[in-house]
Each structure stands twice: as structure tokens, then as C-alpha cells.
Design a protein around this motif. Sequence first.
Motif, PDB file in Angstrom:
ATOM      1  N   GLN A   1      54.118  20.483  56.438  1.00 38.91           N
ATOM      2  CA  GLN A   1      53.465  20.920  55.178  1.00 38.91           C
ATOM      3  C   GLN A   1      53.076  21.401  55.444  1.00 38.91           C
ATOM      4  OE1 GLN A   1      51.117  17.663  54.092  1.00 38.91           O
ATOM      5  NE2 GLN A   1      50.376  18.308  52.309  1.00 38.91           N
ATOM      6  N   VAL A   2      53.273  22.835  53.812  1.00 42.91           N
ATOM      7  CA  VAL A   2      52.545  24.270  53.964  1.00 42.91           C
ATOM      8  C   VAL A   2      51.165  23.861  53.311  1.00 42.91           C
ATOM      9  CG1 VAL A   2      52.598  26.154  52.802  1.00 42.91           C
ATOM     10  CG2 VAL A   2      54.503  25.443  54.063  1.00 42.91           C
ATOM     11  N   GLN A   3      49.877  24.239  54.248  1.00 43.63           N
ATOM     12  CA  GLN A   3      48.906  24.166  53.601  1.00 43.63           C
ATOM     13  C   GLN A   3      48.042  25.365  53.821  1.00 43.63           C
ATOM     14  OE1 GLN A   3      46.796  21.013  55.400  1.00 43.63           O
ATOM     15  NE2 GLN A   3      46.303  20.262  53.082  1.00 43.63           N
ATOM     16  N   LEU A   4      47.029  26.049  52.464  1.00 45.66           N
ATOM     17  CA  LEU A   4      45.926  26.716  52.962  1.00 45.66           C
ATOM     18  C   LEU A   4      44.748  26.332  53.457  1.00 45.66           C
ATOM     19  CD1 LEU A   4      47.996  29.804  50.739  1.00 45.66           C
ATOM     20  CD2 LEU A   4      47.809  29.934  53.516  1.00 45.66           C
ATOM     21  N   VAL A   5      44.005  26.337  53.842  1.00 45.36           N
ATOM     22  CA  VAL A   5      42.149  25.565  53.315  1.00 45.36           C
ATOM     23  C   VAL A   5      41.475  26.618  53.627  1.00 45.36           C
ATOM     24  CG1 VAL A   5      40.770  24.180  54.276  1.00 45.36           C
ATOM     25  CG2 VAL A   5      42.826  23.624  54.774  1.00 45.36           C
ATOM     26  N   GLU A   6      39.919  27.397  52.782  1.00 49.21           N
ATOM     27  CA  GLU A   6      39.763  27.545  52.629  1.00 49.21           C
ATOM     28  C   GLU A   6      38.135  26.607  53.441  1.00 49.21           C
ATOM     29  OE1 GLU A   6      41.956  28.550  48.655  1.00 49.21           O
ATOM     30  OE2 GLU A   6      40.732  26.684  49.786  1.00 49.21           O
ATOM     31  N   SER A   7      37.672  27.942  53.744  1.00 47.04           N
ATOM     32  CA  SER A   7      35.902  27.477  53.940  1.00 47.04           C
ATOM     33  C   SER A   7      34.884  28.678  53.724  1.00 47.04           C
ATOM     34  CB  SER A   7      36.134  27.179  55.798  1.00 47.04           C
ATOM     35  OG  SER A   7      35.874  27.377  56.305  1.00 47.04           O
ATOM     36  N   GLY A   8      33.663  28.174  53.844  1.00 47.35           N
ATOM     37  CA  GLY A   8      32.449  29.701  53.764  1.00 47.35           C
ATOM     38  C   GLY A   8      32.052  29.561  52.722  1.00 47.35           C
ATOM     39  N   GLY A   9      32.563  29.044  51.235  1.00 45.92           N
ATOM     40  CA  GLY A   9      31.627  28.514  50.467  1.00 45.92           C
ATOM     41  C   GLY A   9      30.294  28.614  50.604  1.00 45.92           C
ATOM     42  N   GLY A  10      29.124  28.855  49.751  1.00 48.67           N
ATOM     43  CA  GLY A  10      27.563  28.318  49.807  1.00 48.67           C
ATOM     44  C   GLY A  10      27.133  28.817  48.537  1.00 48.67           C
ATOM     45  N   LEU A  11      25.911  28.326  48.575  1.00 47.39           N
ATOM     46  CA  LEU A  11      24.875  29.283  48.096  1.00 47.39           C
ATOM     47  C   LEU A  11      24.048  30.403  48.718  1.00 47.39           C
ATOM     48  CD1 LEU A  11      23.191  29.321  45.108  1.00 47.39           C
ATOM     49  CD2 LEU A  11      21.828  27.854  46.512  1.00 47.39           C
ATOM     50  N   VAL A  12      24.198  31.659  47.853  1.00 48.24           N
ATOM     51  CA  VAL A  12      23.069  32.439  48.902  1.00 48.24           C
ATOM     52  C   VAL A  12      22.852  33.361  47.910  1.00 48.24           C
ATOM     53  CG1 VAL A  12      25.754  33.682  47.781  1.00 48.24           C
ATOM     54  CG2 VAL A  12      24.143  34.651  50.170  1.00 48.24           C
ATOM     55  N   GLN A  13      21.332  34.587  47.930  1.00 50.99           N
ATOM     56  CA  GLN A  13      20.474  35.035  46.756  1.00 50.99           C
ATOM     57  C   GLN A  13      21.355  35.846  46.737  1.00 50.99           C
ATOM     58  OE1 GLN A  13      17.058  35.229  49.007  1.00 50.99           O
ATOM     59  NE2 GLN A  13      16.703  32.735  47.290  1.00 50.99           N
ATOM     60  N   THR A  28      53.953  30.747  59.064  1.00 46.73           N
ATOM     61  CA  THR A  28      53.274  31.867  59.865  1.00 46.73           C
ATOM     62  C   THR A  28      53.264  32.266  58.540  1.00 46.73           C
ATOM     63  OG1 THR A  28      54.648  31.165  61.831  1.00 46.73           O
ATOM     64  CG2 THR A  28      53.472  33.231  61.809  1.00 46.73           C
ATOM     65  N   LEU A  29      51.999  32.895  58.505  1.00 50.81           N
ATOM     66  CA  LEU A  29      51.042  34.001  57.641  1.00 50.81           C
ATOM     67  C   LEU A  29      51.809  35.593  58.555  1.00 50.81           C
ATOM     68  CD1 LEU A  29      47.822  33.011  57.085  1.00 50.81           C
ATOM     69  CD2 LEU A  29      49.387  32.680  55.646  1.00 50.81           C
ATOM     70  N   ASP A 110      48.292  40.141  41.284  1.00 45.69           N
ATOM     71  CA  ASP A 110      48.716  38.610  40.349  1.00 45.69           C
ATOM     72  C   ASP A 110      48.977  37.876  40.641  1.00 45.69           C
ATOM     73  OD1 ASP A 110      51.814  39.195  37.704  1.00 45.69           O
ATOM     74  OD2 ASP A 110      50.437  38.111  37.843  1.00 45.69           O
ATOM     75  N   PRO A 111      48.577  36.448  39.462  1.00 48.27           N
ATOM     76  CA  PRO A 111      48.825  35.062  40.632  1.00 48.27           C
ATOM     77  C   PRO A 111      49.974  35.155  40.367  1.00 48.27           C
ATOM     78  CG  PRO A 111      46.755  35.467  38.957  1.00 48.27           C
ATOM     79  CD  PRO A 111      47.097  36.545  38.266  1.00 48.27           C
ATOM     80  N   GLY A 112      50.768  35.185  39.215  1.00 48.69           N
ATOM     81  CA  GLY A 112      52.100  34.736  39.527  1.00 48.69           C
ATOM     82  C   GLY A 112      53.425  34.931  40.473  1.00 48.69           C
ATOM     83  N   ASP A 113      52.812  36.266  40.864  1.00 52.74           N
ATOM     84  CA  ASP A 113      53.905  36.517  42.506  1.00 52.74           C
ATOM     85  C   ASP A 113      53.385  35.503  43.692  1.00 52.74           C
ATOM     86  OD1 ASP A 113      52.943  40.172  41.404  1.00 52.74           O
ATOM     87  OD2 ASP A 113      54.696  38.612  40.947  1.00 52.74           O
ATOM     88  N   TYR A 114      52.242  34.750  43.516  1.00 53.81           N
ATOM     89  CA  TYR A 114      51.903  33.527  44.596  1.00 53.81           C
ATOM     90  C   TYR A 114      52.411  32.329  44.764  1.00 53.81           C
ATOM     91  CZ  TYR A 114      48.743  37.163  46.187  1.00 53.81           C
ATOM     92  OH  TYR A 114      48.116  38.956  47.027  1.00 53.81           O
ATOM     93  N   ASN A 115      53.374  31.704  45.698  1.00 56.95           N
ATOM     94  CA  ASN A 115      53.815  30.599  45.965  1.00 56.95           C
ATOM     95  C   ASN A 115      52.885  29.040  46.522  1.00 56.95           C
ATOM     96  OD1 ASN A 115      56.139  32.771  47.046  1.00 56.95           O
ATOM     97  ND2 ASN A 115      56.655  31.212  45.121  1.00 56.95           N
ATOM     98  N   TYR A 116      51.972  30.209  47.521  1.00 58.23           N
ATOM     99  CA  TYR A 116      51.020  29.327  48.166  1.00 58.23           C
ATOM    100  C   TYR A 116      49.182  29.532  47.754  1.00 58.23           C
ATOM    101  CZ  TYR A 116      55.990  28.135  50.912  1.00 58.23           C
ATOM    102  OH  TYR A 116      56.559  28.536  51.184  1.00 58.23           O
TER     103      TYR A 116
END
Length: 127
Positions: A1-13, A28-29, A110-116
Motif C-alpha cells: 500500500q502506497v503511503q506518505l506520512v507526515e510528522s513534526g508539526g505543532g505550535l511554535v512562536q 521508493t522515493l 502545481d498540486p495537479g501534477d502530484y499522484n500521492y
Amino acid sequence: QVQLVESGGGLVQPGGSLRLSCAASGFTLDYYALGWFRQAPGKEREGVACISSGDGLTYYPESVKGRFTISRDNAKNTVFLQMNSLKPEDTAVYHCAAFFPPGDYVRSLDPGDYNYWGQGTQVTVSS
């Protein structure tokens, strides 16, 4: 299953830094062009950084140029977004994305170019 998982966000000043990560699984990227996009409530999705598959050519819009840096670690199958000098207007949900390019120099905001796409991580810049 193809998956991309982001992390590292949060609250910052304002003026602070965050480093977002996006780990890929199921593919494979190495041969993919990669991008980071953000979407704030009531606004369209905006590309903030992209990188080609080959020489790692990058491109940034003026709104983040000099503050954001995209990089890739193919060995870890991960793409990163280093964000410095953050401003309240950088507040948004940040998504990573990938597409198979026609050449190893190609990158796109361009977001339209992206598949995943990943599901996103919230970044809030506030005092």
C-alpha cells in the motif's frame, strides 16, 4: 500500500523553527519528484517547496524563499521541510506529495501534477 506520512508539526512562536518529515512506504522515493504544500482554512492549497528526483533541484515561491528548505534522504525514503523564521501567516496544514516525473530535473508546485499525498500535519505559528 502506497503511503506518505507526515510528522513534526505543532505550535511554535513567531520567529521559531520546525522541521517536518514525510516518510514513504509501499514505494521508493528515489525516482519521484517531491513537494510540500499547505492549506489554511478558506484558502486554496499552496505549494511551498519542491525537489526533483535527480540532482535535487529545488524551487520555492517568494512567500517562503530563504526561510524554507526542502531536502530528501533517499536511503531513509523520507523528505523533509525545514522551516525557519516562521510567521503567523505560515499557519496551515502541511502535506507532502509525490509524482513520477518525465525527467530527473523536473519539479513542480502545481498540486495537479502530484499522484500521492500524505494526510497532513498541522503547523500553528502563534504567540
